[in-house]
Design a protein around this motif. Sequence first.
Motif, short mmCIF file in Angstrom:
data_model
loop_
_atom_site.label_atom_id
_atom_site.label_comp_id
_atom_site.label_asym_id
_atom_site.label_seq_id
_atom_site.Cartn_x
_atom_site.Cartn_y
_atom_site.Cartn_z
N ARG A 1 -59.52 13.42 5.55
CA ARG A 1 -58.51 12.53 5.37
C ARG A 1 -59.02 11.20 4.48
N ARG A 2 -60.08 10.97 4.62
CA ARG A 2 -60.57 9.49 3.98
C ARG A 2 -60.80 10.09 2.47
N LEU B 1 -66.69 5.29 6.36
CA LEU B 1 -66.17 5.14 7.67
C LEU B 1 -67.11 4.78 8.87
N MET B 2 -68.39 5.05 8.51
CA MET B 2 -69.41 4.37 9.64
C MET B 2 -69.50 2.99 9.52
N ALA C 1 -68.46 11.14 -3.94
CA ALA C 1 -67.55 10.27 -3.54
C ALA C 1 -67.06 10.57 -1.79
N VAL C 2 -67.16 12.01 -1.24
CA VAL C 2 -67.08 12.35 -0.08
C VAL C 2 -68.28 11.79 0.88
N LEU C 3 -69.46 11.87 0.14
CA LEU C 3 -70.62 11.15 0.97
C LEU C 3 -70.30 9.76 1.21
N ASP C 4 -69.61 8.92 0.02
CA ASP C 4 -69.51 7.66 0.15
C ASP C 4 -68.52 7.30 1.30
N ALA C 5 -67.62 8.30 1.31
CA ALA C 5 -66.49 8.10 2.29
C ALA C 5 -67.00 8.21 3.70
#
Length: 220
Positions: A41-42, A26-27, A18-22
Amino acid sequence: MNSHPDHAGETLTDRQQAVLDAVLALMVEQGGDVTMTAVARRASCSKESLYKWFGDRDGLLSATVRWQASKVRAGNYDRTRLDALALRDSLVRFAANWLGVISSPTSIALNRFAIAQAGARGSNLGAIMLANGRFAIGARLKPVLEAGREAGLIAFDDTETAFRTFLGLVGRDVQIRLLLGDTLVLAAAEIERDAARATDQFFTLYGTEKPGPGRDKINA
């Protein structure tokens, strides 16, 4: 049975994925650099957790590239019972996966950012993209090609050359057009057709016999 599924990315927890998807989201939204603060934050996690899981920012970017590249998979196959149809299916699956990934907004954003950073002093993103993207994908597909050669289904002298030929047939000018802003839209059905066409072209160049109905085995 000696199956070869693709396990890339399976060591990540759901939370880490989930962090990597965030990061990828963002990119896409920002069209450029992301900070550890913005990611935390995201993803609704602490920066301490990010550093614990991924190390520094380069570690986070490396994991993000690997996570995106892990979506490109060849189909499963049994090396001891590989025939032309199974090899073709594995290559078509790889080609369709790869086309779907490189034409996605996340990959376009990631590649654009990497290109922009390639000439920047102190930036490692270009090397990260090559090591965990293109070279990792090559390491994933080359054993499939070599298995096909061992089974007598395809013939080539150099694995790297055969891999690059296959990638060129699949990708054509799609990625560069997308990176330059062409509003090219690849529907799922079109991706499947392009993947099958490229694979058949590859067999025309390297195949010892064209795969087709009733011709499951080479020299049967």
